[in-house]
Design a protein around this motif. Structure first.
Motif, PDB file in Angstrom:
ATOM      1  N   ILE A 129      45.059  28.994 118.521  1.00 15.08           N
ATOM      2  CA  ILE A 129      45.052  27.956 119.585  1.00 15.08           C
ATOM      3  C   ILE A 129      44.312  26.613 119.468  1.00 15.08           C
ATOM      4  CG2 ILE A 129      43.985  27.680 122.435  1.00 15.08           C
ATOM      5  CD1 ILE A 129      44.878  31.172 122.340  1.00 15.08           C
ATOM      6  N   TYR A 156      36.219  28.054 127.400  1.00 12.75           N
ATOM      7  CA  TYR A 156      37.180  28.906 126.959  1.00 12.75           C
ATOM      8  C   TYR A 156      36.824  29.782 125.817  1.00 12.75           C
ATOM      9  CZ  TYR A 156      38.749  23.977 127.059  1.00 12.75           C
ATOM     10  OH  TYR A 156      38.825  22.669 127.399  1.00 12.75           O
ATOM     11  N   THR A 202      40.242  32.421 125.858  1.00  6.39           N
ATOM     12  CA  THR A 202      40.761  32.816 124.775  1.00  6.39           C
ATOM     13  C   THR A 202      41.505  33.961 124.273  1.00  6.39           C
ATOM     14  OG1 THR A 202      39.902  31.106 122.725  1.00  6.39           O
ATOM     15  CG2 THR A 202      40.811  32.356 122.075  1.00  6.39           C
TER      16      THR A 202
END
Length: 120
Positions: free
Chosen positions: A99, A75, A79
């Motif tokens: 997000i 992640y 990102t």
């Protein structure tokens, strides 16, 4: 089986949408076990978004629903890549991009039902 829903306050041309689709397809590979082959994308442009009481700059809100990744592996890299993509393609500064990650425990594609408990 990731589903990524994108809402932007700015317009997205067909060319930009194609570029976003391609680059997001590569970016999802930063999440272990995910690929463009199963990626579902949705784009909503010209959305009325307000951030810090203003709506004069381009803003994006992204929901990333990802199946079977409770540890959130990949992640941070995903990102960073998404922030880079939206800055490059739409001029949206990282501080104006939000997000939201959603952990999906069960998913269906067509008549195929998949539950992460089946893989324990």
């Amino acid at each position: 089986m990731p589903f990524i829903k994108v809402k932007t306050s700015c317009p997205i041309s067909k060319e930009q949408e194609g570029t976003l689709k391609s680059r997001m397809g590569k970016a999802i590979e930063l999440v272990p076990g995910k690929s463009e082959e199963y990626l579902l994308l949705e784009f909503e442009d010209n959305y009325r978004l307000w951030l810090r009481g203003e709506n004069a700059v381009p803003i994006a809100y992204i929901e990333a629903a990802i199946f079977g990744n409770e540890s959130h592996a990949g992640y941070p890299a995903f990102t960073a890549k998404v922030s880079e993509i939206f800055c490059d393609v739409l001029g949206i500064a990282a501080e104006n991009l939000y997000i939201k990650y959603e952990d999906i425990s069960a998913w269906s594609v067509g008549d195929q039902y998949i539950d992460r408990r089946m893989f324990r």
